[in-house]
Scaffold this motif. Sequence first.
Motif, PDB file in Angstrom:
ATOM      1  N   SER A   1       0.952  -1.247   0.120  1.00 17.35           N
ATOM      2  CA  SER A   1       0.085   0.057   0.160  1.00 17.35           C
ATOM      3  C   SER A   1       0.867   1.061   0.020  1.00 17.35           C
ATOM      4  O   SER A   1       1.005   1.745   0.903  1.00 17.35           O
ATOM      5  N   PRO A   2       1.481   1.742  -1.126  1.00 18.04           N
ATOM      6  CA  PRO A   2       2.485   2.630  -1.268  1.00 18.04           C
ATOM      7  C   PRO A   2       1.652   4.077  -0.807  1.00 18.04           C
ATOM      8  O   PRO A   2       0.579   3.995  -1.361  1.00 18.04           O
TER       9      PRO A   2
ATOM     10  N   ARG B   1       7.487  -1.383   6.034  1.00 13.07           N
ATOM     11  CA  ARG B   1       8.462  -1.001   5.527  1.00 13.07           C
ATOM     12  C   ARG B   1       8.716  -0.182   4.549  1.00 13.07           C
ATOM     13  O   ARG B   1       7.651   0.721   4.391  1.00 13.07           O
ATOM     14  N   LEU B   2       9.694   0.278   4.161  1.00 17.82           N
ATOM     15  CA  LEU B   2      10.022   1.194   2.661  1.00 17.82           C
ATOM     16  C   LEU B   2      10.366   0.365   1.665  1.00 17.82           C
ATOM     17  O   LEU B   2      10.943  -0.599   1.661  1.00 17.82           O
TER      18      LEU B   2
ATOM     19  N   PRO C   1      12.887  -3.099   6.073  1.00 18.08           N
ATOM     20  CA  PRO C   1      12.078  -3.040   7.265  1.00 18.08           C
ATOM     21  C   PRO C   1      11.914  -1.750   8.034  1.00 18.08           C
ATOM     22  O   PRO C   1      12.956  -1.256   8.488  1.00 18.08           O
ATOM     23  N   VAL C   2      10.994  -1.337   8.558  1.00 18.19           N
ATOM     24  CA  VAL C   2      10.729  -0.485   9.590  1.00 18.19           C
ATOM     25  C   VAL C   2       9.705  -0.879  10.475  1.00 18.19           C
ATOM     26  O   VAL C   2       8.420  -0.637  10.248  1.00 18.19           O
ATOM     27  N   ALA C   3      10.073  -1.130  11.710  1.00 19.71           N
ATOM     28  CA  ALA C   3       8.929  -1.544  12.849  1.00 19.71           C
ATOM     29  C   ALA C   3       7.818  -0.341  13.229  1.00 19.71           C
ATOM     30  O   ALA C   3       8.471   0.774  13.416  1.00 19.71           O
TER      31      ALA C   3
ATOM     32  N   VAL D   1      11.011   8.463   9.271  1.00 17.90           N
ATOM     33  CA  VAL D   1       9.694   7.537   8.909  1.00 17.90           C
ATOM     34  C   VAL D   1       8.413   7.967   9.899  1.00 17.90           C
ATOM     35  O   VAL D   1       8.578   7.890  11.169  1.00 17.90           O
ATOM     36  N   ALA D   2       7.412   8.790   9.463  1.00 21.57           N
ATOM     37  CA  ALA D   2       6.446   9.122  10.319  1.00 21.57           C
ATOM     38  C   ALA D   2       5.526   7.710  10.485  1.00 21.57           C
ATOM     39  O   ALA D   2       4.886   7.234   9.565  1.00 21.57           O
ATOM     40  N   ASP D   3       5.442   7.695  11.970  1.00 24.82           N
ATOM     41  CA  ASP D   3       4.422   6.226  12.360  1.00 24.82           C
ATOM     42  C   ASP D   3       3.238   6.876  12.884  1.00 24.82           C
ATOM     43  O   ASP D   3       3.388   7.291  14.087  1.00 24.82           O
ATOM     44  N   LEU D   4       2.099   6.849  12.229  1.00 23.02           N
ATOM     45  CA  LEU D   4       0.786   7.522  12.816  1.00 23.02           C
ATOM     46  C   LEU D   4       0.407   6.804  13.814  1.00 23.02           C
ATOM     47  O   LEU D   4      -0.100   7.228  14.855  1.00 23.02           O
TER      48      LEU D   4
END
Length: 365
Positions: free
Chosen positions: A203-204, A225-226, A241-243, A261-264
């Motif tokens: 889901s880009p 992930r990126l 991977p981005v937890a 990376v913004a993690d909502l």
Amino acid sequence: MGNSGIRSTRRRATLAVSAALVVGAMVGGVNAPSATARTPAAQTAAASRHAAPTYQVTSAALTSGLYQTAYSQRHDDLWVTAASGTTSQLLRVDPRTLKVEKTITPPVTDAATGAVEAVYGVAVDDRNDTVWTTNTRNNSVAVYSQRTGKHLASFAGVGHAREVLVDEARNRAYATALGDGSVVVYDTRTLKEIRRVHVEGSSPAGLTVDRRTGTVYVTDLSKERLIAVSPKASVEPRFIPVAGGSLLDVSLDRTGRTAYVADLKNGRVSVVDLRTGTTVRTIDTGAGTLSVATDPRTGLLYVGLQTSGTTKVVNPNTGATVAELATGAKTNHVTVTPRGVFAVDKSGPRGSGLPDSIHRITFGR
């Protein structure tokens, strides 16, 4: 004075403001000096010179449904998208006064209801003098002339088109198709689609580009992930991977080696080493972490928080909050420019028709 004279004057002013921002931001920021004075008087003077900067926020109501902004260095203009109900507008805003200079209404897509090709994401192409938008409601991407505002082209088949960026050096535009797991690539000179990078099950969402290499980094909203997309069609995407939870936005540091990376979902920003593909640290920023932008001059992060309606200034090296500034009821997007940092909010209740606001963050003493 003619239009060219006005633009020239504004460009000179932009350079002056940019220089002032560098001076103000370097003090107390990531690159703050650490000189030691020899006498009490000298220490007092040094403390005054090197005091942490204060931030000034100037706000203005524009229209309902504000979504994103993009800055044109060529014209010293700020482009703002807005979509609400069946209406939508692409606004050209003076970044100094925050006044609307031009309002562009997108083409009508439904004659019966008057619904238009609503604009959401936005990117500027100064090299080809155009503005690119994503039109989420009807799954398309569009291009407009910066000079005249004329609608130049629309590209269909971009499922839930969310964001768009332009790599001017390579004459490429990239758009994320959140609904069909693709990143769509366009030639910005010919205005033609040239490539689709499809990643099954992805889901880009947000995206950014390393200006030196042309690699585009895309957040995958569903896979934590990126997705690294090479400018070479022969190279397969790389996954980093981005937890986290809902990864919506991404920004690079000035070297292009670190991604923020913004993690909502978790209310934080993840710091990712792109060379090793590992998350170095996470920075708790608060509920509703929706947008992140890097100031390349200082290294500081500007993080838009939709829940609190604020923009946080964060030192990514220490994780410390330098400042937290009020930027509307629901801050939606943050952009760093030579004119300052711009945030737009969704302050008006949905369907109310009340205007949302734009906010300019600058440095003061």
